[in-house]
Design an enzyme around this catalytic site. Structure first.
Site, PDB file in Angstrom:
ATOM      1  N   ARG A  30       0.840  -1.200   0.000  1.00  0.00           N
ATOM      2  CA  ARG A  30       0.000   0.000   0.000  1.00  0.00           C
ATOM      3  C   ARG A  30       0.875   1.251   0.000  1.00  0.00           C
ATOM      4  NH1 ARG A  30       2.601   2.057   3.289  1.00  0.00           N
ATOM      5  NH2 ARG A  30       2.586   1.904   5.558  1.00  0.00           N
ATOM      6  N   GLU A  36      -0.439  10.071   8.539  1.00  0.00           N
ATOM      7  CA  GLU A  36       0.727   9.290   8.983  1.00  0.00           C
ATOM      8  C   GLU A  36       0.879   9.373  10.492  1.00  0.00           C
ATOM      9  OE1 GLU A  36       1.882   6.747   7.169  1.00  0.00           O
ATOM     10  OE2 GLU A  36       2.374   8.200   5.603  1.00  0.00           O
ATOM     11  N   HIS A  37       1.090   8.210  11.087  1.00  0.00           N
ATOM     12  CA  HIS A  37       1.216   8.087  12.547  1.00  0.00           C
ATOM     13  C   HIS A  37      -0.053   8.553  13.264  1.00  0.00           C
ATOM     14  CE1 HIS A  37       5.369   6.677  12.693  1.00  0.00           C
ATOM     15  NE2 HIS A  37       5.557   7.434  11.621  1.00  0.00           N
ATOM     16  N   GLY A 124      11.262  -3.289   3.303  1.00  0.00           N
ATOM     17  CA  GLY A 124      11.750  -2.173   4.127  1.00  0.00           C
ATOM     18  C   GLY A 124      11.621  -0.829   3.427  1.00  0.00           C
ATOM     19  N   GLY A 126       8.698   0.907   3.211  1.00  0.00           N
ATOM     20  CA  GLY A 126       7.555   1.674   3.703  1.00  0.00           C
ATOM     21  C   GLY A 126       6.297   1.480   2.878  1.00  0.00           C
ATOM     22  N   SER A 128       4.571  -1.458   3.009  1.00  0.00           N
ATOM     23  CA  SER A 128       3.866  -2.576   3.649  1.00  0.00           C
ATOM     24  C   SER A 128       4.178  -3.946   3.054  1.00  0.00           C
ATOM     25  CB  SER A 128       2.357  -2.350   3.644  1.00  0.00           C
ATOM     26  OG  SER A 128       2.048  -1.318   4.512  1.00  0.00           O
ATOM     27  N   SER A 129       5.459  -4.179   2.856  1.00  0.00           N
ATOM     28  CA  SER A 129       5.846  -5.530   2.457  1.00  0.00           C
ATOM     29  C   SER A 129       5.453  -6.519   3.562  1.00  0.00           C
ATOM     30  CB  SER A 129       7.349  -5.594   2.175  1.00  0.00           C
ATOM     31  OG  SER A 129       8.085  -5.032   3.246  1.00  0.00           O
ATOM     32  N   ASP A 174      -2.036  -0.774   7.687  1.00  0.00           N
ATOM     33  CA  ASP A 174      -1.438  -1.551   6.606  1.00  0.00           C
ATOM     34  C   ASP A 174      -2.207  -2.847   6.334  1.00  0.00           C
ATOM     35  OD1 ASP A 174       0.331   0.475   7.031  1.00  0.00           O
ATOM     36  OD2 ASP A 174       1.911  -0.777   7.890  1.00  0.00           O
ATOM     37  N   TYR A 224       9.648   4.152  16.457  1.00  0.00           N
ATOM     38  CA  TYR A 224       8.184   4.023  16.356  1.00  0.00           C
ATOM     39  C   TYR A 224       7.579   3.860  17.746  1.00  0.00           C
ATOM     40  CZ  TYR A 224       3.756   2.361  14.335  1.00  0.00           C
ATOM     41  OH  TYR A 224       2.428   2.203  13.967  1.00  0.00           O
TER      42      TYR A 224
HETATM   43  C1  GLA Z   1       3.778   1.827   9.863  1.00  0.00           C
HETATM   44  C2  GLA Z   1       2.732   1.097  10.709  1.00  0.00           C
HETATM   45  C3  GLA Z   1       1.341   1.698  10.493  1.00  0.00           C
HETATM   46  C4  GLA Z   1       1.360   3.209  10.680  1.00  0.00           C
HETATM   47  C5  GLA Z   1       2.496   3.841   9.875  1.00  0.00           C
HETATM   48  C6  GLA Z   1       2.638   5.306  10.142  1.00  0.00           C
HETATM   49  O1  GLA Z   1       3.520   1.604   8.508  1.00  0.00           O
HETATM   50  O2  GLA Z   1       2.702  -0.267  10.370  1.00  0.00           O
HETATM   51  O3  GLA Z   1       0.422   1.088  11.369  1.00  0.00           O
HETATM   52  O4  GLA Z   1       1.424   3.555  12.030  1.00  0.00           O
HETATM   53  O5  GLA Z   1       3.737   3.218  10.143  1.00  0.00           O
HETATM   54  O6  GLA Z   1       1.535   5.998   9.677  1.00  0.00           O
END
Ligand code: GLA
Length: 388
Positions: A30, A36-37, A124, A126, A128-129, A174, A224
């Site tokens: 995705r 974000e966050h 890695g 970002g 969502s692998s 994700d 995180y």
């Molecule tokens: C990672 C986490 C998600 C989300 C993002 C930041 O991808 O897996 O749940 O918190 O960081 O938006």
């Protein structure tokens, strides 16, 4: 790997042991357009599934064993599903192992499978692998066991797996989008009540472009976790004056300002990011629905600055990519996407702008960073499914 070579490889790897039909599962990565966050703060997120995916070919076994080969690591792991799944073996295998364990605990699976996994989602990066691996594993195991699961429960099970096996305390974004994405739509997800709104994203003149900084976000887990704690600290302090605030979703900037006295300035900035980002995300979805891409782009730049300055999860390379994109005609907006500390930026632009944007990144990014980026346009794609 094309499907014919994949089938051939499967036949070579797994001689005997399993029988019956081959199950082919696709689960997409995705890109998060904005929000974000915010997911672990009960907020809104607006991701879309992309046309890069984890593919698993699987065949049911008649015992409680899973044999799983990963094409990217060229390793095969074996683990049981008829008793607790051990947390050992290579790091990549913890994602499918966690999924197997939670499905076993829920008594949805008893029998194992032979499975071959391959993915074109950068690891890695970002995108969502990990979540796509989890969701694909869940689909494959359920299919091998003739079991069904509601997609919300499936996404939550995959989140459980990520928390408890690799130990990453992720939110729900994700896994939700990989399981429930829809072709031609972004998804506005309310992470509090988990309701979703599908937002059309299929304008032929609009493109979503991803550029991978090729900085791997390896430090992300500790940072995180620290951000999560800072958000919890902010909530505790705001609660003193505003007892009804149970997450940053409930707070507004006035409440945060009113609670500022005695609050660590870093905690204040973290909370400011989350509160303003939730607002930007709601506004973004409305602007996207109205096809007001200029407004969308503004919100994306705002999100990037907030992530860079208040949340401190960007890095020089991501900032450089956003700055390069900013001056390309036809680019509406750009921002870092995903957890941060490396990985990708996402840009929204006109169809005409893709070639210029790509060329600009190719020429400017190495000059600014000494690295090469990988840039590609993507489209809002279907969530996880079994290919018949
Ligand atoms: C990672 C986490 C998600 C989300 C993002 C930041 O991808 O897996 O749940 O918190 O960081 O938006």
């Amino acid at each position: 790997m094309d499907i014919v070579s994949l089938r051939k490889k499967f036949a070579e790897l797994f001689v005997g042991g399993s029988s019956g039909e081959l199950i082919e599962v696709h689960a997409p990565g995705r890109v998060n357009l904005i929000g974000e966050h915010t997911d672990y703060n009960d907020g809104f997120v607006c991701p879309m599934a992309i046309d890069r995916r984890m593919v698993i070919l699987a065949r049911r076994r008649n015992d409680g064993l899973v044999r799983l080969h990963s094409a990217s690591s060229s390793q095969t792991v074996e683990f049981p599903v008829d008793r607790a799944v051990p947390k050992d073996g290579p790091a990549w295998a913890l994602y499918p192992k966690g999924v197997a364990e939670i499905l076993r605990q829920k008594k949805l699976i008893t029998t194992g499978m032979d499975a071959l996994a391959t993915s074109d989602v950068p690891i890695g990066g970002g995108l969502s692998s990990s979540a796509s691996f989890e969701v694909a594993t869940a689909f494959a195991l359920l299919a091998a066991n003739n079991a069904q699961m509601d997609l919300v429960d499936l996404a939550l099970a995959c989140q459980w797996a990520e928390h408890n096996y690799p130990g990453m305390p992720c939110g729900i974004m994700d896994q939700f989008i990989s399981a429930m994405g829809r072709k031609g739509y972004a998804m506005l997800l309310d992470c509090r009540d988990r309701s979703t709104r599908q937002v059309p994203l299929n304008d032929p003149n609009l493109r979503v472009v991803i550029s991978n900084s090729n900085v791997k976000h390896e430090l992300v887990m500790g940072e995180y976790t620290a951000r999560r704690h800072q958000c919890e600290t902010a909530v505790k302090l705001i609660k003193k004056k505003f007892p009804n605030v149970s997450s940053l979703r409930d707070a507004d900037m006035d409440a945060l300002e009113d609670s500022r006295l005695g609050m660590d300035p870093t905690v204040f900035r973290r909370a400011r990011h989350v509160i303003t980002e939730i607002e930007r995300t709601i506004d973004f979805a409305a602007a996207l629905e109205a096809r007001d891409y200029a407004a969308c782009g503004k919100l994306m730049y705002g999100s990037h600055l907030s992530l860079r300055d208040d949340y401190a999860v960007s890095c020089g390379e991501l900032d450089a990519l956003v700055e390069i994109a900013r001056v390309v005609p036809g680019v509406y907006g750009a921002r870092m996407t995903g957890g941060g500390f490396g990985g990708c930026i996402v840009a929204l632009c006109t169809a005409d702008a893709v070639a210029t944007l790509t060329a600009k990144i190719e020429s400017e990014y190495p000059k600014k960073t000494g690295k090469n980026a990988t840039t590609f346009a993507t489209v809002a794609s279907e969530g996880a499914h079994i290919v018949k």
